[in-house]
Scaffold this motif. Structure first.
Motif, short mmCIF file in Angstrom:
data_model
loop_
_atom_site.label_atom_id
_atom_site.label_comp_id
_atom_site.label_asym_id
_atom_site.label_seq_id
_atom_site.Cartn_x
_atom_site.Cartn_y
_atom_site.Cartn_z
N LYS A 48 -14.38 34.22 13.35
CA LYS A 48 -15.10 34.74 12.37
C LYS A 48 -14.57 35.14 11.12
N LYS A 101 -24.60 42.21 20.49
CA LYS A 101 -25.08 43.38 19.96
C LYS A 101 -26.57 43.52 19.49
N GLN A 178 -18.79 46.51 24.47
CA GLN A 178 -19.77 46.39 23.45
C GLN A 178 -20.95 47.10 23.94
N TYR A 243 -21.09 34.65 18.58
CA TYR A 243 -21.73 35.22 17.25
C TYR A 243 -23.11 34.63 16.98
#
Ligand code: LMR
Length: 340
Positions: A48, A101, A178, A243
């Motif tokens: 990322k 998330k 997470q 992601y």
């Protein structure tokens, strides 16, 4: 507070060449450029982190004077606790949070957290490219969040202060996770204690003995130096950490059409580069860890199926939440089913 180590300038694999993209120089500036703040929580030398750097570079080449990009790595502007709200409030314009998330905004996206669902990253990629996967990109519009692309990191491994060969070895240990209900249930299924913590606080929690383990990809483990406190790593590949590159919907559609189209082209190029390099970055990080003091535990087929049998019951727990149709679609992408 950001406790993650900065500047472990390694793993720049493949990106050097990709950064050589030739780009057209934009028109002379007539107005103030549009500013895109790109905030993220990881180090620069990760899939990322490198993706963000390449995005900035290509925007500077192709949209000079029209758009400028500011990158805030390592939770230096916003972290896990506040970055999605900041995006919705247009305080930042691009993020790439882990798919784990988004549970507050999308029930269906939790599919990616189910343990042992995807055989490998290639299967994850197939799911993301198929209709169901692509639909999920636009599933958060009501919350003013638009998905632009999926970016890979890789498969998750376990790290710990003790050797984890069998699921029973994890019993009684606290694991940093997470903020995902499924991951919480996954560690509860092991008889472990899941502790939800922002990524930026994890290393300190390890140092303080607040957690004795975690799950993450090789590149995150290595770039965060978890091996300082967690000498044992078990190669489980039990889940995925990928992601979604997201933007603020109102901001995005207010960008003039020609500029937005150019930005979409850049995102396509960056996504291609990130997704081609991510697996190799994880291979490299694994290799570096195994060459150091880390005790790397690989599992036999039998041992891995014990981990699977212990974690997999969480699928049933979440079937009604995620939707059986999506779980079935995801299973179709594994190699043995991929042609069907
Ligand atoms: C984590 O919190 O462990 C990851 O989501 C961090 C990241 O963005 O890779």
């Amino acid at each position: 507070m950001n406790t993650s180590p900065l500047g472990r300038c390694r793993l720049l694999l493949g990106f050097a060449a990709l950064l050589g993209f030739a780009g057209a120089v934009g028109a002379a500036p007539s107005e103030e450029p549009i500013v895109i703040k790109f905030s993220h929580v990881v180090a620069d030398d990760t899939p990322k982190g490198q993706g963000a750097i390449l995005f900035k570079k290509l925007v500077e080449e192709r949209l000079a004077g029209k758009v400028s990009v500011e990158i805030f790595p390592n939770s230096s502007l916003y972290g896990d606790a506040d970055e999605l709200q900041a995006l919705r409030d247009n305080k930042v314009q691009i993020l790439a949070p882990s798919l784990a998330k988004f549970s507050q905004y999308s029930k269906q996206l939790q599919i990616f957290d189910l343990p042992f669902l995807f055989d490998d990253l290639a299967a994850v990629n197939r799911f993301q490219q198929r209709a169901k996967g692509r639909q999920l990109l636009s599933g958060m519009q009501e919350s003013n969040i638009t998905g632009l692309a999926y970016w890979h990191n890789g498969m998750k491994q376990l790290s710990s202060t003790k050797a984890l060969n069998k699921p029973a070895d994890a019993k009684g240990l606290a694991f940093r996770i997470q903020s995902s209900p499924i991951i919480e249930s996954q560690f509860a299924a092991l008889g472990a204690t899941p502790v939800k913590l922002p990524f930026a606080d994890t290393l300190q929690a390890m140092a303080d003995g607040k957690v004795q383990g975690t799950e993450n990809t090789w590149s995150n483990i290595y770039s965060q130096t978890y091996e300082k406190y967690q000498p044992y790593m078990t190669e489980t590949n039990h889940g995925v950490l990928d992601y979604m590159l997201v933007t603020n919907t109102k901001f995005w559609y207010a960008i003039p059409h020609a500029t937005r189209t150019e930005l979409e082209g850049i995102i396509e190029d960056v996504t291609f580069a990130v997704n081609n390099a991510a697996e190799q970055q994880n291979v490299e990080a694994r290799q570096r860890l195994s060459q150091g003091k880390t005790k790397l535990i690989t599992l036999t087929e039998q041992e891995r199926s014990e981990w699977r049998a212990t974690m997999q019951p969480v699928w049933k727990q979440y079937e009604a939440v995620i939707g059986a149709d999506i779980i079935n679609a995801a299973q179709q992408v594994n190699r043995k089913n991929a042609g069907k």
